[in-house]
Design a protein around this motif. Structure first.
Motif, short mmCIF file in Angstrom:
data_model
loop_
_atom_site.label_atom_id
_atom_site.label_comp_id
_atom_site.label_asym_id
_atom_site.label_seq_id
_atom_site.Cartn_x
_atom_site.Cartn_y
_atom_site.Cartn_z
N GLY A 98 0.79 -1.22 0.00
CA GLY A 98 0.00 0.00 0.00
C GLY A 98 0.81 1.27 0.00
N THR A 99 2.03 1.23 -0.51
CA THR A 99 2.89 2.42 -0.59
C THR A 99 2.51 3.24 -1.81
N GLY A 100 3.07 4.44 -1.90
CA GLY A 100 2.76 5.32 -3.02
C GLY A 100 3.97 5.62 -3.88
N ILE A 101 4.89 4.65 -3.97
CA ILE A 101 6.11 4.85 -4.76
C ILE A 101 5.78 4.88 -6.24
N SER A 102 6.33 5.87 -6.95
CA SER A 102 6.12 5.93 -8.39
C SER A 102 6.87 4.79 -9.07
N PRO A 103 6.21 4.02 -9.94
CA PRO A 103 6.91 2.94 -10.66
C PRO A 103 8.07 3.44 -11.50
N TYR A 104 8.03 4.72 -11.90
CA TYR A 104 9.14 5.26 -12.68
C TYR A 104 10.38 5.44 -11.82
N ARG A 172 1.58 15.18 -14.15
CA ARG A 172 2.56 16.23 -13.87
C ARG A 172 3.71 15.68 -13.03
N GLY A 173 3.40 14.77 -12.12
CA GLY A 173 4.46 14.15 -11.32
C GLY A 173 5.45 13.40 -12.18
N ASN A 174 4.94 12.65 -13.17
CA ASN A 174 5.83 11.93 -14.09
C ASN A 174 6.63 12.89 -14.96
N ILE A 176 7.63 15.82 -14.03
CA ILE A 176 8.68 16.36 -13.18
C ILE A 176 9.84 15.38 -13.07
N ILE A 177 9.54 14.10 -12.96
CA ILE A 177 10.60 13.09 -12.93
C ILE A 177 11.44 13.17 -14.19
N LEU A 178 10.80 13.31 -15.34
CA LEU A 178 11.53 13.37 -16.60
C LEU A 178 12.36 14.65 -16.70
N VAL A 179 11.83 15.77 -16.21
CA VAL A 179 12.60 17.01 -16.22
C VAL A 179 13.88 16.85 -15.40
N VAL A 180 13.77 16.18 -14.25
CA VAL A 180 14.95 15.93 -13.41
C VAL A 180 15.94 15.03 -14.13
N LEU A 181 15.46 13.97 -14.76
CA LEU A 181 16.33 13.08 -15.52
C LEU A 181 17.01 13.82 -16.66
N PHE A 182 16.25 14.66 -17.35
CA PHE A 182 16.81 15.44 -18.46
C PHE A 182 17.91 16.36 -17.97
N ALA A 183 17.68 17.02 -16.83
CA ALA A 183 18.69 17.93 -16.28
C ALA A 183 19.97 17.17 -15.95
N ILE A 184 19.84 15.99 -15.34
CA ILE A 184 21.01 15.20 -14.98
C ILE A 184 21.77 14.74 -16.22
N VAL A 185 21.05 14.20 -17.20
CA VAL A 185 21.68 13.67 -18.41
C VAL A 185 22.40 14.77 -19.18
N SER A 186 21.72 15.88 -19.41
CA SER A 186 22.31 16.96 -20.19
C SER A 186 23.51 17.58 -19.48
N MET A 226 18.74 6.13 -17.63
CA MET A 226 17.87 7.27 -17.32
C MET A 226 17.02 7.67 -18.52
N VAL A 227 17.64 7.70 -19.69
CA VAL A 227 16.90 8.07 -20.91
C VAL A 227 15.81 7.06 -21.20
N VAL A 228 16.14 5.79 -21.05
CA VAL A 228 15.18 4.72 -21.34
C VAL A 228 13.95 4.83 -20.44
N VAL A 229 14.17 5.04 -19.15
CA VAL A 229 13.05 5.16 -18.22
C VAL A 229 12.21 6.39 -18.53
N GLY A 230 12.88 7.50 -18.85
CA GLY A 230 12.14 8.71 -19.20
C GLY A 230 11.30 8.54 -20.44
#
Length: 327
Positions: A98-104, A172-174, A176-186, A226-230
């Motif tokens: 019953g947790t709320g962890i994002s699968p991404y 929107r939560g997903n 935001i995750i992708l924006v963070v991944l994009f910032a790290i990768v770039s 990271m790119v694959v998950v995004g």
């Protein structure tokens, strides 16, 4: 407007800032939709889909150009299947405890572990990269299948959006995750561009010069994870590897250098995503499949254009008099 769910591991202040930026992006696209009568821009999920798509079209060629030149095009497919296992882990944990962890989030963790496993297997066993990729791919997909079969309550239904991608589920939560991944990768690619380029084109010389080649190899596969998950949000597990390869292959038909190929592949990827998402909305088709078909169409177009230009150049050379060719 309902506030988005908090993404675990993301600090409150940065999260709020990203949330504000995405809301401004949504307002801008909404204004365009109202001003020019573009119906699909009236929906918030389409605003998120175009944002995620644009970032994917930047990230995927950025990493894919290195992978193609290193003959590691299939690593994206291997990591996509292990990311599927990560999604299954997240869904299984949520359904069981019953947790709320994002699968991404769990997908990022599992995919990065798998990326390191690919490199470790190659180094320890002296196996070729394709062998280690095949082993990790099979293990990841098997783990995902087992977790889904253990708890079939809602997993089998919920997993479809991760397998094939779904525009309507890009929250929107997903985003935001992708924006963070994009910032790290770039950021990482910008800081290590010269070293990655050196390792890509002359690994032996890079070792002689003192670069830690294994470290940069691991860095590359982790960025790929990271790119694959995004990209999985829209492309789905099955088709995510295509965005790492097809735009790069298209750019290679006419680009005359690495940097030119990188920039051209980004432009072609953006075109494929823009057209693909639009067609997907109009015809209610799978987003990932539509984007890939558009990207492959662009690839075929670049091949044909290259053949036409080559033939025209040959014909022009034949029409020049022999006395002018010898001068």
């Amino acid at each position: 407007m309902t506030p988005p769910a908090v993404v675990p591991g993301v600090a409150s202040a940065p999260y709020d800032a990203l949330d504000w930026l995405i809301e401004r992006w949504s307002d801008g696209l909404g204004w365009l939709g109202e001003t020019f009568g573009i119906g699909m821009l009236e929906y918030t999920f389409m605003h998120h889909a175009f944002l995620v798509g644009a970032l994917i079209a930047l990230m995927a060629p950025l990493i894919g150009t290195f992978l193609v030149h290193r003959q590691l095009a299939l690593i994206g497919d291997a990591l996509a299947h292990t990311a599927f296992a990560g999604v299954a882990v997240g869904l299984f944990v949520n359904a069981t405890f019953g947790t709320g962890i994002s699968p991404y989030v769990t997908a990022v963790v599992v995919a990065m572990i798998a990326a390191l496993a690919i490199e470790l297997i190659s180094e320890v066993t002296d196996a070729y990269n394709d062998v280690s990729m095949a082993i990790v791919l099979s293990t990841g997909f098997a783990l995902g299948a087992v977790l889904i079969s253990i708890n079939t309550g809602g997993l089998a239904v919920g997993i479809n959006q991760y397998l094939f991608g779904n525009l309507a589920t890009v929250s929107r939560g997903n985003a935001i995750i992708l924006v963070v991944l994009f910032a790290i990768v770039s950021l990482v690619v910008t800081l290590t561009y010269k070293q990655l380029l050196y390792v890509t084109f002359d690994e032996t010389a890079a070792r002689v010069s003192g670069l830690s080649v294994p470290w940069y190899n691991r860095l590359m596969v982790m960025l790929t994870a990271m790119v694959v998950v995004g990209a999985m949000q829209i492309m789905g597990v099955i088709l995510v590897a295509a965005m790492l390869v097809v735009p790069v292959a298209s750019a290679a038909q006419f680009a005359r250098g690495f940097r030119e190929a990188l920039l051209a592949s980004v432009v072609l990827a953006q075109l494929a995503v823009l057209v693909g998402i639009t067609l997907s909305y109009q015809y209610e088709a799978t987003a990932g499949g539509t984007i890939v078909l558009v990207a492959v169409g662009i690839y075929i177009g670049t091949i044909l254009l290259g053949k036409v230009q080559s033939r025209a150049s040959t014909e022009a050379t034949r029409t020049v008099p022999d006395d002018q060719l010898t001068e």
